[in-house]
Design an enzyme around this catalytic site. Structure first.
Site, PDB file in Angstrom:
ATOM      1  N   MET A 298      -4.448   5.200  -5.412  1.00  0.00           N
ATOM      2  CA  MET A 298      -3.585   4.370  -4.582  1.00  0.00           C
ATOM      3  C   MET A 298      -2.133   4.822  -4.788  1.00  0.00           C
ATOM      4  SD  MET A 298      -6.137   2.841  -6.387  1.00  0.00           S
ATOM      5  CE  MET A 298      -5.578   1.605  -7.552  1.00  0.00           C
TER       6      MET A 298
ATOM      7  N   CYS B 152       0.868  -1.180   0.000  1.00  0.00           N
ATOM      8  CA  CYS B 152       0.000   0.000   0.000  1.00  0.00           C
ATOM      9  C   CYS B 152       0.902   1.226   0.000  1.00  0.00           C
ATOM     10  CB  CYS B 152      -0.923   0.032   1.224  1.00  0.00           C
ATOM     11  SG  CYS B 152      -1.886   1.561   1.324  1.00  0.00           S
TER      12      CYS B 152
END
Length: 393
Positions: free
Chosen positions: A318, A104
């Site tokens: 993201m 992430c």
């Protein structure tokens, strides 16, 4: 009838970039959860509140979106020239599994600050004032991230005036360098372009044959042209997430792209690999109004990008997909590069549903193979709450 009491586990709830998640030190987890396996997954799913057939995660720390159904485990690194090992788990909202297949990028911004504040970085390497450099080993994909964290009077500086579209309030800037970001994915052989091509014809039954750039950088990502799938590139979440047929189409594209990239061996495996690959679509710059009401001018950006995460259009971008965008933009001939005007681009500012983001990448061609030494972007991070999470025993 007596039931086992809840257990307390030290934890910190943090925002990193446009995501938030529950952070743990490896040493603080129950012994059975300090190693990979069913016990660890069960604990983390219960912390987040999954699986939840209602899709709300009411009985846990998650907030029922891909950006908030996240967990992080950190430990002092045993690897040379690294300070901390960082493991990321994307928790499925409605199904009983955690996807460990990727990083992430947004929560990467919180790793440095957490590691400093929680004693995982050698104090000798932390200045009382100035910038602390934290060397992070991203354990999911086997890559190095360099985090530059502001320090004031011996403590992490969290407040500041750095603004990040997709985050309501300003905070201190955290600059991240994703080193050699081409992802080492199973079956992908570590190649930046696993098919060997900058652009492929991706055949998706029921959808058609689509031009696609499939890249392993930051996170495996499938880039499409917006117009080829009936979009403009200016869409916001409600334009896509309320359309079940569109979401089904994107999942078909994702599954067939994953197969073509060598990330799975059978289409059915895509359902158990929700976190990777990502699907994104690009278009040339155009005016639009971001989800906050902010007007974005075509002259403010190089390219429009929209990306899906965990089956839904992401509210911003993201962080790992931003690395993929910057990397693809830096390589002449990819769909991202062409939509951004083509040529040699060492940085782009792209438009996403919440606003804009700048990302840079350093690319070069060596013996006919494209290589990117690093991708650079800035995020921010902040502790939201710290103490213990409680989990039924």
């Amino acid at each position: 009838m007596a039931h086992a009491p809840q257990i307390k586990v030290p934890a910190t709830y943090m925002r990193g970039g446009t995501s938030k998640g529950v952070f743990f030190r490896l040493q603080d987890l129950p012994a059975a959860a300090q190693v990979p396996g069913a016990a660890r997954d069960a604990l983390l799913m219960r912390v987040i509140g999954s699986p939840d057939p209602y899709g709300k995660q009411t009985d846990g720390m998650g907030a029922a979106t891909s950006s908030t159904s996240k967990t992080v485990i950190l430990a002092k690194s045993s690897r040379p020239d690294h300070d901390v090992d960082y493991l990321f788990g994307q928790v499925s909202i409605d199904k009983p599994f955690i996807d460990w297949s990727g990083n992430c990028g947004n929560l990467s911004a919180a790793v440095g600050p957490f590691s400093i504040s929680n004693g995982l970085v050698d104090p000798a390497r932390i200045p009382k004032n100035g910038i602390a450099t934290v060397r992070i080993w991203q354990a999911n994909i086997g890559k190095t991230i360099i985090s530059h964290v502001q320090m004031t009077d011996g403590a992490v500086q969290e407040t500041g005036d750095f603004e990040l579209d997709g985050v309501t309030f300003p905070a201190a800037e955290v600059q991240l360098e994703f080193m050699d970001p081409a992802a080492e994915e199973e079956g992908g052989g570590g190649a930046m372009f696993p098919t060997g091509n900058l652009v492929d014809d991706l055949v998706v039954p029921g959808v058609g044959t689509l031009k696609a750039t499939m890249i392993n950088a930051g996170i495996p990502t499938i880039f499409l042209n917006a117009e080829a799938i009936g979009y403009k590139g200016t869409e916001l979440q409600d334009d896509i997430n309320g359309d079940p047929k569109a979401l089904e189409m994107f999942e078909k594209i994702r599954a067939h792209g994953a197969l073509r990239m060598g990330l799975i061996s059978q289409l059915e495996e895509a359902a158990k690999r929700q976190h990777t690959p990502k699907v994104a679509f690009v278009a040339k710059p155009a005016d639009y109004v971001a989800s906050s009401g902010k007007k974005i001018s075509a002259s403010d950006i190089n390219v429009l990008v929209r990306a899906l995460s965990m089956g839904k259009l992401h509210h911003a971008m993201m962080g790992t997909a931003a690395v993929a965008i910057g990397t693809a933009a830096a390589i002449p001939g990819t769909l991202v590069n062409l939509a951004a005007g083509g040529g040699n681009l060492d940085a782009v500012r792209f438009g996403h549903p919440s606003g804009t983001l700048r990302v840079g990448a350093q690319a070069s061609q060596i013996d006919g193979e494209w290589q990117v030494t690093k991708a650079i972007m800035s995020r921010s991070a902040r502790v939201l709450m710290e103490g213990w999470v409680r989990v039924p025993g």
